[in-house]
Design an enzyme around this catalytic site. Structure first.
Site, PDB file in Angstrom:
ATOM      1  N   HIS A   1      -5.276   2.466 -28.636  1.00 14.97           N
ATOM      2  CA  HIS A   1      -4.827   1.394 -29.515  1.00 14.97           C
ATOM      3  C   HIS A   1      -3.590   1.893 -30.247  1.00 14.97           C
ATOM      4  CE1 HIS A   1      -8.362  -1.085 -28.764  1.00 14.97           C
ATOM      5  NE2 HIS A   1      -8.926   0.083 -28.561  1.00 14.97           N
TER       6      HIS A   1
ATOM      7  N   GLU B   1      -4.163   1.737 -14.345  1.00 11.10           N
ATOM      8  CA  GLU B   1      -3.972   2.331 -15.666  1.00 11.10           C
ATOM      9  C   GLU B   1      -3.493   3.778 -15.578  1.00 11.10           C
ATOM     10  OE1 GLU B   1      -7.643  -0.233 -17.656  1.00 11.10           O
ATOM     11  OE2 GLU B   1      -7.940   1.847 -17.089  1.00 11.10           O
TER      12      GLU B   1
ATOM     13  N   GLU C   1      -5.323  -7.876 -23.289  1.00  6.63           N
ATOM     14  CA  GLU C   1      -6.106  -8.331 -22.139  1.00  6.63           C
ATOM     15  C   GLU C   1      -7.578  -8.168 -22.489  1.00  6.63           C
ATOM     16  OE1 GLU C   1      -7.099  -6.258 -17.960  1.00  6.63           O
ATOM     17  OE2 GLU C   1      -4.993  -6.827 -18.185  1.00  6.63           O
ATOM     18  N   ASN C   2      -8.390  -9.209 -22.248  1.00  4.99           N
ATOM     19  CA  ASN C   2      -9.815  -9.058 -22.508  1.00  4.99           C
ATOM     20  C   ASN C   2     -10.437  -8.121 -21.486  1.00  4.99           C
ATOM     21  OD1 ASN C   2      -9.042 -11.445 -20.989  1.00  4.99           O
ATOM     22  ND2 ASN C   2     -11.222 -11.880 -20.746  1.00  4.99           N
ATOM     23  N   ALA C   3     -11.338  -7.254 -21.940  1.00  4.37           N
ATOM     24  CA  ALA C   3     -11.881  -6.213 -21.070  1.00  4.37           C
ATOM     25  C   ALA C   3     -12.799  -6.778 -20.003  1.00  4.37           C
ATOM     26  CB  ALA C   3     -12.635  -5.175 -21.918  1.00  4.37           C
TER      27      ALA C   3
ATOM     28  N   ASP D   1      -2.023  -9.451  -8.883  1.00  3.26           N
ATOM     29  CA  ASP D   1      -1.885  -8.134  -8.270  1.00  3.26           C
ATOM     30  C   ASP D   1      -1.135  -8.259  -6.954  1.00  3.26           C
ATOM     31  OD1 ASP D   1      -3.580  -6.072  -9.809  1.00  3.26           O
ATOM     32  OD2 ASP D   1      -4.949  -7.762  -9.632  1.00  3.26           O
TER      33      ASP D   1
ATOM     34  N   HIS E   1      -3.162   1.035  -6.391  1.00  8.15           N
ATOM     35  CA  HIS E   1      -4.508   1.591  -6.374  1.00  8.15           C
ATOM     36  C   HIS E   1      -5.412   0.764  -5.464  1.00  8.15           C
ATOM     37  CE1 HIS E   1      -4.518  -1.598  -9.406  1.00  8.15           C
ATOM     38  NE2 HIS E   1      -5.825  -1.701  -9.219  1.00  8.15           N
TER      39      HIS E   1
END
Length: 452
Positions: free
Chosen positions: A350, A232, A360-362, A100, A140
């Protein structure tokens, strides 16, 4: 230009939040955003990096800690840990890292006063270790969402403007203000020292491009453009801070700042229904209700009336137009930058279109069950030549615990090898054990340093 629409994959995907108050519920949003992507002229926005259709596996990137760069922007936190970590990741076969680039760090002191010193240190370190970088333009706030372990607010001078004009913050029906991200209703308003928010985002991306010109296309291969809370393209409909929202509540509409209400009023008058422009639905429930508790969201509820269709269409369209404005700004900056792709993250959708997907894993998971699920999903998408990369969430002391690290090395091997599905499990385990043994001292050093 290539657009990678990142979606969450992995063991936590099945428990991902479904938020009826978010515009992703609108049936036409995926198609509309696909049209937005396709509207970018190919001749103007080519994938100048020549993104190859991968015939083997899926490259794995690892998300760096949220606080990799110090809050003053002048260097790295835990520099020795970062250095050891990058060496270990390269040895394990990772393609690179994602980091980031916080607006609240790099332009903290004043408008146009950019400080990328800490990020330069990281880029040089990645280049030295032969790792590629996905840089996230994070406009953000960090803090208040799942997995946020630190707090990095928006730039001080932006927050000062928000204090003067609190309608720059997203606002719910009860008047709660959300300072995670500037309200998209003000996108085109010169409310930030004479610049619009979108101009600020564009100027920031341009400054980043120019500062890292020598790294573009060789070390920095992807720019992910932040578009909302948690980066997002969504509204902050389900804020976790202060216990406002709890899973699996439906959330609330965020359309009560004066900029959003002004747009709603104009849209209602345009369709000859001015009475529809005073506020959002009054019967849409509260943050922690279930859909069937709400007259608006229940089956055959208010969403399915002429007013409901009007409101949901307007609410979704506002988000799409926000995405289009930022994509336009990004393409204006990065067109003509060889070897660099642009990606965006769309929450909870999706995709079933011909756009490259980056997974990306949540939530952080280090067990083989989670890895198996990711590998299976990646194999399916890779066979369709649509899964272009996977970002592993996230680097930290837990990743470098011996058993977790061995499993991670095996996971990377399975993801990146030809065929993905057909890799011999026993062979992979043997090779992962070898990696774990060879990198033992680096991993120990990283784990200890990251824990301090």
């Amino acid at each position: 230009m290539s657009l990678n629409l990142a979606h969450q994959t992995g063991a936590a995907a099945a428990t991902q939040t479904v938020d009826p108050a978010a515009p992703a519920q609108g049936p036409d949003l995926p198609m509309a955003f696909q049209a937005l992507v396709e509207s970018l002229p190919e001749e103007q926005h080519p994938d100048v990096g020549g993104e190859e259709r991968r015939k083997v596996g899926v490259p794995v990137y690892v998300m760096m800690p949220l606080d990799t760069v110090r809050k003053d922007g002048n260097g790295l936190n835990r520099r020795k840990a970062v250095e050891a970590s990058l060496k270990a990741l390269k040895s394990a076969g990772a393609e690179g890292i994602m980091v980031d680039v916080w607006w609240g760090i790099a332009e903290c002191e004043g408008p146009g006063r950019y400080n990328f010193t800490g990020y330069m240190e990281l880029m040089e370190m990645a280049k030295k270790n032969g790792l590629k970088v996905q840089a996230v333009m994070s406009f953000h706030q960090c803090g208040g969402n799942v997995g946020d372990s630190v707090t990095i607010p928006l730039p001080k001078w932006v927050l000062e403007e928000m204090d003067k004009d609190q309608d720059l913050a997203y606002t719910d029906r009860s008047g709660r203000r959300n300072y995670e991200y500037l309200s998209l209703g003000a996108d085109a308003m010169p409310v930030l020292k004479g610049r619009t928010p979108v101009q600020c985002y564009g100027d920031f991306m341009r400054a980043f491009r120019d500062h890292f010109a020598a790294f573009m296309g060789n070390t920095i291969v992807e720019i992910q453009v932040g578009m909302g809370p948690a980066g997002e393209l969504r509204y902050p409909s389900y804020p976790e801070s202060n216990g406002t929202w709890r899973f699996p509540g439906i959330g609330e509409f965020q359309c009560y700042d004066r900029y959003m209400l002004s747009s709603l009023k104009a849209a209602a008058e345009a369709v000859g229904k001015p009475e529809w422009g005073n506020a959002g639905p009054g019967d849409s429930g509260g943050y922690n209700d279930w859909p069937e508790d709400s007259p608006f969201f229940r089956r055959e509820g208010g969403w399915n009336t002429p007013y409901g269709e009007f409101f949901m269409s307007w609410y979704s369209q506002m988000l799409l137009e926000h995405g289009e404005r930022i994509l336009s700004a990004a393409s204006g900056v990065y067109t003509g930058t060889p070897g660099v792709k642009i990606s965006v993250k769309v929450a909870g959708i999706h995709w079933h279109y011909g756009v490259g997907l980056a997974g990306e894993n949540a939530l952080p998971r280090y067990d083989e069950t989670a890895h198996d699920q990711i590998v299976t999903t990646a194999a399916e998408k890779a066979e369709e030549e649509r899964m272009v990369a996977f970002t592993y969430l996230r680097m930290g002391p837990d990743l470098f615990q011996p058993d977790n690290w061995r499993r991670f090395a095996a996971f990377v091997k399975r993801m990146t090898e030809s065929g993905v599905r057909d890799v011999c499990r026993e062979q992979v385990e043997r090779e992962a054990q070898g990696v774990a043994h060879a990198t033992g001292s680096l991993v120990h050093e990283a784990a200890v340093a990251l824990s301090n």
